[in-house]
Design an enzyme around this catalytic site. Structure first.
Site, mmCIF file in Angstrom:
data_model
loop_
_atom_site.group_PDB
_atom_site.id
_atom_site.type_symbol
_atom_site.label_atom_id
_atom_site.label_comp_id
_atom_site.label_asym_id
_atom_site.label_seq_id
_atom_site.Cartn_x
_atom_site.Cartn_y
_atom_site.Cartn_z
ATOM 1 N N VAL A 47 2.982 -5.345 3.437
ATOM 2 C CA VAL A 47 2.746 -6.578 4.309
ATOM 3 C C VAL A 47 2.810 -7.373 4.588
ATOM 4 O O VAL A 47 2.830 -8.293 3.043
ATOM 5 C CB VAL A 47 0.814 -5.794 4.772
ATOM 6 C CG1 VAL A 47 0.273 -6.947 5.880
ATOM 7 C CG2 VAL A 47 -0.386 -4.564 5.090
ATOM 8 N N LYS B 163 3.575 -5.163 9.694
ATOM 9 C CA LYS B 163 3.380 -4.018 8.104
ATOM 10 C C LYS B 163 4.615 -3.102 8.634
ATOM 11 O O LYS B 163 4.516 -2.914 9.615
ATOM 12 C CB LYS B 163 2.370 -3.408 8.637
ATOM 13 C CG LYS B 163 2.414 -1.582 7.834
ATOM 14 C CD LYS B 163 0.920 -1.414 7.784
ATOM 15 C CE LYS B 163 0.891 -0.075 6.912
ATOM 16 N NZ LYS B 163 -0.408 0.970 6.727
ATOM 17 N N ASP C 229 -8.823 6.883 5.153
ATOM 18 C CA ASP C 229 -8.034 6.721 3.281
ATOM 19 C C ASP C 229 -9.340 4.621 3.342
ATOM 20 O O ASP C 229 -9.063 4.177 3.228
ATOM 21 C CB ASP C 229 -6.955 5.453 3.623
ATOM 22 C CG ASP C 229 -6.737 5.078 1.957
ATOM 23 O OD1 ASP C 229 -7.712 5.382 1.255
ATOM 24 O OD2 ASP C 229 -5.207 4.136 1.874
ATOM 25 N N GLY D 282 0.954 -0.784 0.191
ATOM 26 C CA GLY D 282 0.026 -0.212 0.395
ATOM 27 C C GLY D 282 0.540 1.185 0.081
ATOM 28 O O GLY D 282 2.423 1.141 -0.448
#
Length: 742
Positions: A423, A437, A535, A418
């Protein structure tokens, strides 16, 4: 590594004009201007391996120009498995009033050729008010994009693309076709004085340098780029065939498969030439040119290699300088004993040096981890935990624990990438499966804020929010550890399965939406300190093994002080879900999450992606298409057929009105997440009554019949206030609070 480099050098040398052996077939031209054409390519009929390798030499120009096939794509350079070809630049220019005066679309198609675009190229967008999408195919459809933004000339750097005025992104391996489309947010009205045009193109990354404001001001920048920047392409033999089906590789060569399909022939070590023409690659006489070998004695060429011996009367290894020594047949010196002692002595010295090196390296590693721990706010976190007596609230993982859990951060353990990190799936010693992450670099000046946010996120206990278990601060970037959610994302279940998943019924869509809305409402109003996710999208809504909703990815989240209702931030989010008001004002409020959640609801109801370049202009942006469909009473044309089949007329009208209010361009006109959650819970409660289920079935059949008979809908869409909804659905805010998961 050395062997790989040697193989690459050998492969390249086998396709240069100085290589031994044949360049082309007998009677075939092998020169076009200053370019040498080598088989399997050819410029005369019958001179190439097949028609896909045909090239055209235009002799009417000075110097002559070389083109791919019979098209207009010019070749500027040929070097081993690569070629450099002409560019295609897309641009759009505006006048001071915001009207587009010039526009050109960029595209290049290599689908009928053995070429594909090299990953040495980058997709680049130049402009202060421009967005661009690149779409193409490399076996599967590919879409990516880039956003160039800046408000004043002084913000634009020179020499590199940072996102301010210039943005770059990568392309996948094996891409054979691409198309570029340009867009603008304000038609350059605010930046026209120093940036009247936006440009988008694909080109070799190493050959491009962003010139800053002069490039932004240059309306003829496309001509400059076209004259200086080339596209790098790779080529392979065989298309979909592989080495097991190859017959082209000639003597003294071997075949190597390409991961994207096809193969190449490569000369064996010690040979060079053209591996596609008889007799194949020919032996190199290494002894003729000793600059590329080591030989301090007598050199003797052998097939594929060479021997080097000492002069007569000397013994030793002729490939090692000063190793040849006079024969010692008459010497009484105990050579064997001396050699054994020397070997053991060298081993002892080597072992000592290795031990010292490992010890120094270990101490450096410990000091480096201590530095990262302090830099990432570890000392501050310990103080906070000690002061609050909450040492069990956060698990402080060590670097060794997480590296072992992820198999040293293996590529095979990656489950997601991302904008805020990568991740990995990890397995802890206590058998727990976790999501690990690795975040992006954290500004040292913001480490205190980062730690405060971690402490608050670990205290969030909600069945529909992914639980943060702890963190590791001993790495260069902070590493966060979450509970692992196993059943992929809502985005995957909506878009990646033809016809949708069997479980994705109207009732389950309502449940997922209600659970996600309840979790966001909890974050906004019931957490220790209000949290704005920033987000919200279907890719950040996970589903566990029971298809229970889990809100995830707080990499962009911001905490809102209790005495503030908005926060000024650097705009972050995902195109298609991003709140337009937040984008233009940089003022972040909880209503920004409401807009993004409205887009998720639109996805659930329509089954369409928020942005899709393959749809026509009217449908590319789902938000505008959805609102326009409602205004024109065409809402039921965009609804997913299964939703239309299973949902009642009242339910579809209600959720359409809710989506419309969530997508209002003014944040103050949008409902709160609590109001959204209450309405969705009301819809769910409404579906549980038996008479409603019977009525729903009858209305759905009637509605489907109407859809099949006509494209016109005169049924007005309903919009409910909170009080009206409570009256309709029978659920009150008090009931919502009582039923909300804790």
């Amino acid at each position: 590594m050395l062997l790989l480099l040697f193989t690459l050098v050998l492969f390249t040398s086998s396709f240069t004009p100085t290589a031994m052996g044949k360049i082309g077939k007998p009677g075939c031209r092998t020169q076009c201007g200053n370019l040498t054409i080598q088989y399997p390519f050819g410029i005369d009929k019958g001179c190439s391996m097949d028609e896909s390798f045909d090239l055209t030499c235009n002799l009417t120009t000075t110097p002559p120009k070389l083109f791919i096939g019979s098209g207009n794509i010019e070749i500027y350079n040929i070097s081993g498995p690569e070629m450099k070809i002409s560019n295609s630049i897309g641009f759009r220019c505006y006048n001071e009033s915001g009207y587009a005066t010039y526009e050109l679309i960029a595209w290049t198609n290599l689908e009928t050729t053995p070429f594909s675009f090299s990953q040495k190229n980058k997709f680049t967008v130049i402009g202060c008010d421009d967005s661009a999408l690149i779409t193409g195919r490399n076996g599967i459809d590919f879409t990516s994009g880039c956003l160039g933004l800046c408000s004043k000339a002084s913000d634009v750097p020179i020499g590199y693309c940072s996102g301010n005025g210039c943005c770059q992104t990568s392309i996948p391996k094996g891409l054979k076709f691409y198309n570029v489309s340009l867009g603008s947010f304000n038609n350059h009205e605010k930046v026209h004085s120093f940036n009247p045009c936006g440009f988008a193109f694909l080109g070799e990354e190493e050959s491009f340098t962003f010139g800053g404001v002069p490039d932004l001001s240059d309306m003829d920048l496309d001509v400059k780029i076209d004259n200086s920047l080339r596209i790098v392409v790779d080529w392979v033999i065989g298309g979909k065939r592989n080495c097991t089906q190859a017959m082209e590789c000639k003597g003294n060569s071997f075949c190597e498969d390409e991961e994207t399909g096809g193969y190449r022939c490569i000369c064996n070590d010690g040979y060079e030439g053209n591996p596609y023409l008889d007799p194949g690659c020919e032996d190199i006489n290494e002894c003729e040119d000793k600059s590329n070998i080591r030989c301090y004695g007598i050199c003797t060429n052998t097939p594929g290699s060479y021997n080097c011996t000492c002069l007569k009367g000397y013994t030793g290894d002729g490939k090692i300088k000063d190793d040849c020594r006079p024969d010692a047949k008459d010497s009484k010196f105990p050579v064997v004993l001396f050699s054994v002692a020397l070997v053991f002595g060298l081993l002892a010295i080597l072992s000592g040096i290795t031990g010292i090196f490992l010890g120094v390296r270990k101490r450096k590693l410990i000091r480096l981890r201590e530095k990262f721990f302090e830099q990432n706010g570890g000392v501050f976190m310990k103080q906070k935990l000690k002061a609050t007596g909450a040492s069990e609230a956060v698990t402080m993982f060590t670097t060794e624990q997480l590296r072992k859990a992820t198999d040293n951060y293996s590529e095979e353990r990656i489950v997601g990438r991302g904008g805020y990190g990568v991740v990995y799936k990890g397995f802890l010693p206590d058998k727990r499966v976790v999501a690990i992450k690795k975040s992006k670099l954290v500004d040292g000046s913001q480490s205190e804020q980062f730690i405060n946010e971690v402490l608050i996120l670990t205290q969030i206990i909600h069945r529909n929010v992914v639980k943060l278990l702890g963190c590791c601060l001993e790495e260069e970037v902070p590493v966060l550890v979450y509970e692992f959610i196993s059943n992929n994302t809502l985005f995957y279940h909506i878009h990646h399965k033809p016809g949708g998943m069997s479980w994705l019924s109207w009732e389950n869509r309502l449940r997922v939406a209600a659970e996600a809305a309840g979790a966001l409402a909890y974050l906004h109003s019931q957490a220790t300190m209000p949290i704005i996710h920033r987000d919200v999208k279907s890719a950040n809504i996970l589903l566990d093994e029971n298809y229970t909703t889990k809100i995830s990815d707080f990499g962009a989240s911001r905490l809102v002080p209790l005495d503030h209702d908005q926060v000024t931030t650097l705009v972050q989010g995902t195109l298609g879900y991003l709140d337009p008001e937040y984008f233009h004002t940089s003022q972040l409020t909880d209503k920004s999450d409401v807009y993004s959640f409205g887009m998720v609801l639109a996805e659930l109801v329509t089954g369409k992606k928020p942005l899709c370049a393959s749809r026509n202009n009217e449908e590319k942006n789902l938000a505008t298409y959805f609102i326009k469909s409602m205004k024109e009473n065409r809402f039921f044309q965009v609804v997913d057929p299964r939703v239309l089949r299973e949902g009642s007329l009242e339910q579809l009208q209600a959720i359409a009105g809710l989506i419309k209010r969530c997508l209002d361009l003014l944040g103050e006109n949008r409902p709160t997440m609590r109001e959204v959650a209450m309405e969705l819970e009301g819809l769910r409660k409404f579906t549980t009554h038996p008479w409603v289920q019977q009525q729903t079935s009858e209305e759905s059949r009637s509605l489907m019949l109407e859809v099949e008979q006509s494209d016109l809908y005169a049924v007005p869409l309903m919009s409910y206030s909170t009080n009206e909804w409570e009256s309709y659905s029978g659920i009150t805010e008090m009931e919502f609070q009582e039923n909300e998961p804790r």
